[in-house]
Design a protein around this motif. Sequence first.
Motif, mmCIF file in Angstrom:
data_model
loop_
_atom_site.group_PDB
_atom_site.id
_atom_site.type_symbol
_atom_site.label_atom_id
_atom_site.label_comp_id
_atom_site.label_asym_id
_atom_site.label_seq_id
_atom_site.Cartn_x
_atom_site.Cartn_y
_atom_site.Cartn_z
ATOM 1 N N LEU A 215 0.892 -1.120 -0.078
ATOM 2 C CA LEU A 215 -0.205 -0.096 0.267
ATOM 3 C C LEU A 215 0.881 1.322 -0.078
ATOM 4 O O LEU A 215 1.543 1.349 0.944
ATOM 5 C CB LEU A 215 -0.949 -0.116 1.250
ATOM 6 C CG LEU A 215 -1.882 1.269 1.449
ATOM 7 C CD1 LEU A 215 -3.082 1.315 0.513
ATOM 8 C CD2 LEU A 215 -2.498 1.048 2.917
ATOM 9 N N ARG A 216 0.723 2.203 -0.785
ATOM 10 C CA ARG A 216 1.588 3.460 -1.023
ATOM 11 C C ARG A 216 0.918 4.382 -0.196
ATOM 12 O O ARG A 216 -0.406 4.640 -0.120
ATOM 13 C CB ARG A 216 1.501 3.859 -2.566
ATOM 14 C CG ARG A 216 2.401 5.215 -2.460
ATOM 15 C CD ARG A 216 2.509 5.580 -4.073
ATOM 16 N NE ARG A 216 3.622 6.644 -3.890
ATOM 17 C CZ ARG A 216 3.346 7.796 -4.234
ATOM 18 N NH1 ARG A 216 2.119 8.365 -4.317
ATOM 19 N NH2 ARG A 216 4.218 8.664 -4.223
ATOM 20 N N LEU A 217 1.785 5.121 0.529
ATOM 21 C CA LEU A 217 1.226 6.167 1.676
ATOM 22 C C LEU A 217 2.115 7.418 1.268
ATOM 23 O O LEU A 217 3.226 7.363 0.732
ATOM 24 C CB LEU A 217 1.822 5.648 2.925
ATOM 25 C CG LEU A 217 1.063 4.305 3.487
ATOM 26 C CD1 LEU A 217 1.702 4.023 4.762
ATOM 27 C CD2 LEU A 217 -0.274 4.320 3.571
ATOM 28 N N VAL A 218 1.355 8.369 1.496
ATOM 29 C CA VAL A 218 1.921 9.750 1.329
ATOM 30 C C VAL A 218 1.587 10.746 2.418
ATOM 31 O O VAL A 218 0.607 10.231 3.128
ATOM 32 C CB VAL A 218 1.458 10.451 -0.049
ATOM 33 C CG1 VAL A 218 1.931 9.741 -1.272
ATOM 34 C CG2 VAL A 218 -0.126 10.632 -0.184
ATOM 35 N N VAL B 172 -1.727 9.256 4.744
ATOM 36 C CA VAL B 172 -3.028 9.114 3.918
ATOM 37 C C VAL B 172 -2.611 7.704 2.900
ATOM 38 O O VAL B 172 -1.537 8.138 2.231
ATOM 39 C CB VAL B 172 -3.793 9.875 3.135
ATOM 40 C CG1 VAL B 172 -4.274 11.052 4.542
ATOM 41 C CG2 VAL B 172 -3.024 10.756 2.395
ATOM 42 N N PRO B 173 -3.557 6.874 2.828
ATOM 43 C CA PRO B 173 -3.187 6.089 1.678
ATOM 44 C C PRO B 173 -3.437 6.298 0.316
ATOM 45 O O PRO B 173 -4.406 7.215 0.211
ATOM 46 C CB PRO B 173 -4.216 4.602 1.931
ATOM 47 C CG PRO B 173 -5.337 5.332 2.999
ATOM 48 C CD PRO B 173 -4.766 6.501 3.575
ATOM 49 N N ASP B 174 -2.657 6.003 -0.609
ATOM 50 C CA ASP B 174 -2.668 6.670 -1.882
ATOM 51 C C ASP B 174 -3.176 5.314 -2.942
ATOM 52 O O ASP B 174 -2.496 4.471 -3.317
ATOM 53 C CB ASP B 174 -1.351 6.978 -2.437
ATOM 54 C CG ASP B 174 -1.336 7.759 -3.974
ATOM 55 O OD1 ASP B 174 -2.522 7.779 -4.445
ATOM 56 O OD2 ASP B 174 -0.342 8.059 -4.317
ATOM 57 N N GLY C 225 6.552 8.849 -1.331
ATOM 58 C CA GLY C 225 5.827 7.970 -0.858
ATOM 59 C C GLY C 225 6.446 6.907 -0.134
ATOM 60 O O GLY C 225 7.895 7.025 0.071
ATOM 61 N N ALA C 226 5.739 6.350 0.561
ATOM 62 C CA ALA C 226 6.338 5.047 1.599
ATOM 63 C C ALA C 226 5.255 3.910 1.443
ATOM 64 O O ALA C 226 4.200 3.995 0.945
ATOM 65 C CB ALA C 226 6.320 5.436 2.969
ATOM 66 N N SER C 227 5.942 2.607 1.353
ATOM 67 C CA SER C 227 5.310 1.657 1.040
ATOM 68 C C SER C 227 4.943 0.701 2.496
ATOM 69 O O SER C 227 5.731 0.668 3.290
ATOM 70 C CB SER C 227 5.901 0.551 0.029
ATOM 71 O OG SER C 227 6.079 1.247 -1.160
ATOM 72 N N LEU C 228 3.701 0.035 2.485
ATOM 73 C CA LEU C 228 3.345 -0.667 3.777
ATOM 74 C C LEU C 228 2.712 -1.965 3.182
ATOM 75 O O LEU C 228 1.538 -1.649 2.485
ATOM 76 C CB LEU C 228 2.597 0.294 4.703
ATOM 77 C CG LEU C 228 2.422 -0.295 6.069
ATOM 78 C CD1 LEU C 228 3.447 -0.566 6.971
ATOM 79 C CD2 LEU C 228 1.039 0.429 6.676
ATOM 80 N N VAL D 243 -4.671 5.897 7.805
ATOM 81 C CA VAL D 243 -4.025 4.423 7.210
ATOM 82 C C VAL D 243 -4.754 3.395 8.116
ATOM 83 O O VAL D 243 -5.278 2.371 7.544
ATOM 84 C CB VAL D 243 -2.688 4.447 7.339
ATOM 85 C CG1 VAL D 243 -2.281 3.353 7.035
ATOM 86 C CG2 VAL D 243 -2.121 5.727 6.488
ATOM 87 N N ARG D 244 -5.144 3.788 9.415
ATOM 88 C CA ARG D 244 -5.471 2.682 10.125
ATOM 89 C C ARG D 244 -6.985 2.348 9.945
ATOM 90 O O ARG D 244 -7.527 1.256 9.736
ATOM 91 C CB ARG D 244 -5.455 3.026 11.725
ATOM 92 C CG ARG D 244 -5.949 2.000 12.645
ATOM 93 C CD ARG D 244 -5.675 2.428 14.279
ATOM 94 N NE ARG D 244 -4.184 2.578 14.574
ATOM 95 C CZ ARG D 244 -3.253 1.592 14.701
ATOM 96 N NH1 ARG D 244 -3.850 0.427 14.591
ATOM 97 N NH2 ARG D 244 -2.140 1.930 15.096
#
Length: 99
Positions: free
Chosen positions: A32-35, A42-44, A53-56, A87-88
């Motif tokens: 899941l890409r996050l920005v 928030v999820p992108d 971006g960060a990935s999770l 995100v949660r």
Amino acid sequence: MRQHGKLEYGGHAVPQRTCVGCRVRTAKSELLRLVRVEDQVVPDLRGRLSGRGASLHPSLSCLELAERRRAFPRAFRVRGPLDVSPVRAHLEGEPRNVM
């Protein structure tokens, strides 16, 4: 020989990313890409938001691990804590207006 930064999936080389929670490298499509938007993470979902971006992995365990490790401020290169409630909410399946 395998190319650097790629994984083999079904005979095709695909981009790989590292989960900020568990630090496991896997295919970009499985994460899941996050920005960061202001002071929130928030999820992108469409992969179109601008910015770093960060990935999770899409699991609460990886989110909790990332929070415990203070990985989000480091990944987004900011000082201080960030709000990860969007995100949660997305991972828990709560209906919420996420980008």
